[in-house]
Design an enzyme around this catalytic site. Structure first.
Site, short mmCIF file in Angstrom:
data_model
loop_
_atom_site.label_atom_id
_atom_site.label_comp_id
_atom_site.label_asym_id
_atom_site.label_seq_id
_atom_site.Cartn_x
_atom_site.Cartn_y
_atom_site.Cartn_z
CE LYS A 95 39.69 54.86 35.94
NZ LYS A 95 41.09 54.67 36.26
N GLY A 195 48.96 43.50 29.29
CA GLY A 195 48.63 44.69 28.51
C GLY A 195 49.72 45.75 28.66
P1 NAD Z 1 45.33 46.89 29.06
O1 NAD Z 1 43.94 46.96 28.52
O2 NAD Z 1 46.44 47.41 28.24
O3 NAD Z 1 45.69 45.37 29.42
C1 NAD Z 1 44.83 44.51 30.08
C2 NAD Z 1 45.27 43.11 29.66
O4 NAD Z 1 44.57 42.17 30.46
C3 NAD Z 1 44.95 42.79 28.21
O5 NAD Z 1 46.11 42.26 27.57
C4 NAD Z 1 43.84 41.73 28.31
O6 NAD Z 1 43.87 40.78 27.26
C5 NAD Z 1 44.16 41.09 29.64
N1 NAD Z 1 43.05 40.42 30.29
C6 NAD Z 1 41.75 40.79 30.37
N2 NAD Z 1 41.05 39.90 31.10
C7 NAD Z 1 41.95 38.95 31.50
C8 NAD Z 1 41.85 37.79 32.30
N3 NAD Z 1 40.70 37.39 32.82
N4 NAD Z 1 42.98 37.08 32.52
C9 NAD Z 1 44.16 37.46 32.01
N5 NAD Z 1 44.31 38.56 31.24
C10 NAD Z 1 43.22 39.29 30.99
O7 NAD Z 1 45.27 47.59 30.48
P2 NAD Z 1 46.48 48.24 31.31
O8 NAD Z 1 46.59 49.67 30.97
O9 NAD Z 1 47.68 47.36 31.21
O10 NAD Z 1 45.89 48.17 32.78
C11 NAD Z 1 45.84 46.94 33.50
C12 NAD Z 1 45.18 47.17 34.86
O11 NAD Z 1 45.94 48.14 35.58
C13 NAD Z 1 43.75 47.73 34.81
O12 NAD Z 1 43.02 47.26 35.91
C14 NAD Z 1 43.96 49.22 34.97
O13 NAD Z 1 42.81 49.88 35.49
C15 NAD Z 1 45.10 49.24 35.95
N6 NAD Z 1 45.88 50.46 35.90
C16 NAD Z 1 46.45 50.86 34.73
C17 NAD Z 1 47.20 52.03 34.72
C18 NAD Z 1 47.91 52.49 33.46
O14 NAD Z 1 48.80 53.35 33.57
N7 NAD Z 1 47.59 51.95 32.28
C19 NAD Z 1 47.34 52.78 35.89
C20 NAD Z 1 46.76 52.33 37.06
C21 NAD Z 1 46.02 51.16 37.06
#
Ligand code: NAD
Length: 358
Positions: A95, A195
């Site tokens: 990572k 997100g």
């Molecule tokens: P993103 O940055 O697009 O979205 C995250 C969202 O969470 C944002 O809208 C933000 O405003 C919101 N947020 C932040 N803190 C918050 C809180 N305290 N309460 C409520 N909302 C809050 O990220 P993403 O790509 O949607 O990923 C979300 C999670 O899933 C992360 O932990 C990421 O590591 C994990 N993940 C993502 C992927 C992927 O394909 N994008 C794959 C595996 C795991």
């Protein structure tokens, strides 16, 4: 932003030590990658390459110290080792984190400099999107390295729709195990984070007839959820306490901890966020409260599956099949945990370690 503005905007203390960090756990390599002329401060952590080159996304976040960034990189890279092993893809765990605010400090030059560092690792680490990083950012990195995935020109692009699909399957598997039916019709789910993943997941859940309670920091996302999905908005800091059937963390990690777990009312926790358990003991705490946890690195593997297999012939069908299989993997974890009366997090880790040593 120019470099002098960046260095004025934040003072990053040097980490106190990699080996002393409590999250250091047999990591193979940790690279501190900088390019002062474009404000890049990154850490690339390669945890384990036993199953193949380390694969895992790049996160951009305004960490307040290098120690905080290092801790995240170490935790996330180890999680990727287990995730890739459990997803059955021939990759190890790694990572990258970039210390910067994606809203105000990110530039394509910074992403290119990051790409150049990835290239120097000569394929030991393959990068992709994570929090704060978009497809356009991966396109910029890919100008300097052939080890960037999730770009707009090759493969299946943004991995988050596959992550959302896998989480949706995992939620149905958990509902079937806990409530006797995979149907989400009339069930209430709390989604914390709207997100890339959280939003698409909400669309699936809405189509399945679920009632949605949603929390995010973005008013625009909340407004959209109210308008388009009939969701009810709740406060982000108390979302875990909501009266619902399933709590779905889709923001940042460590949301399952000694303070939050006693307050959870849902009987299932199943969401996309990485590293949801603050500590191993928190898996035990959930088990003691009879709350079924879908271990994050199993349920959220759809994205890395799409990144890993996205350039195969007939990639979309292959990736979809493998992502849908997440439900089956989870059911076997749930059944084993029930049979042995141990936390699902423990069973998942034992299964992943067995695959690593096989
Ligand atoms: P993103 O940055 O697009 O979205 C995250 C969202 O969470 C944002 O809208 C933000 O405003 C919101 N947020 C932040 N803190 C918050 C809180 N305290 N309460 C409520 N909302 C809050 O990220 P993403 O790509 O949607 O990923 C979300 C999670 O899933 C992360 O932990 C990421 O590591 C994990 N993940 C993502 C992927 C992927 O394909 N994008 C794959 C595996 C795991």
């Amino acid at each position: 932003m120019n470099v002098s503005a960046l260095s004025r905007s934040k003072i990053i203390a040097a980490p106190t030590g990699v080996y002393e960090n409590s999250e250091f756990n047999t990591h193979e390599q940790v690279v501190f990658a900088s390019a002062p002329e474009v404000g890049l401060k990154a850490i690339i952590a390669i945890h384990n390459t036993g199953l193949g080159p380390a694969m895992g996304g790049c996160r951009m976040w305004p960490y307040t110290s290098s120690d905080e960034a290092l801790t995240d990189a170490l935790r996330l890279s180890e999680g990727m080792t287990y995730k890739n092993a459990m997803a059955g893809i021939p990759y190890g765990g790694g990572k990258a984190v970039i210390i910067a605010d994606p809203k105000t400090e990110k530039t394509s030059e910074m992403m290119r400099a990051f790409g150049a560092h990835v290239e120097r690792l000569a394929g030991r680490y393959i990068t992709a999107e994570d929090v704060g990083i978009s497809t356009a950012d991966m396109d910029a990195a890919a100008q300097e390295t052939s080890y960037a995935r999730g770009t707009s020109t090759k493969g299946l692009g943004d991995p988050s729709p596959f992550t959302a699909l896998g989480v949706f399957e995992g939620i149905k598997a958990a509902a079937e195990f806990k409530y006797g039916s995979p149907s989400l019709e009339g069930r209430t789910l709390t989604i914390q984070g709207l997100g890339h993943v959280g939003w698409t997941l909400c669309e699936h859940l809405h189509s399945a007839g679920a009632k949605l309670l949603v929390a995010d920091l973005s008013d625009a996302q909340l407004h959209k959820a109210r308008q388009q999905l009939g969701a009810e908005v709740i406060a982000p800091d108390t979302a875990h306490q909501a009266d619902c059937d399933i709590y779905v963390p889709c923001a940042l990690g460590a949301c399952l901890n000694s303070a939050s777990i006693p307050q959870i009312k849902a009987r299932i926790v199943a969401g996309a966020a990485n590293n949801q358990l603050a500590t191993t003991e928190d898996g035990v705490r959930l088990h003691e409260r009879d709350i079924l946890l879908a271990p994050d690195y199993i349920i959220n593997a759809g994205g890395v599956i799409s990144v890993a297999l996205g350039e195969e012939h007939d990639a979309k069908a292959i990736v979809t099949d493998k992502t849908l299989a997440i439900g089956k993997t989870l059911k076997s974890v749930f059944a084993t945990a029930q049979q042995k009366n141990v936390p699902t997090s423990q069973v998942a880790e034992e299964m992943a370690r067995a695959r690593l040593t096989a």
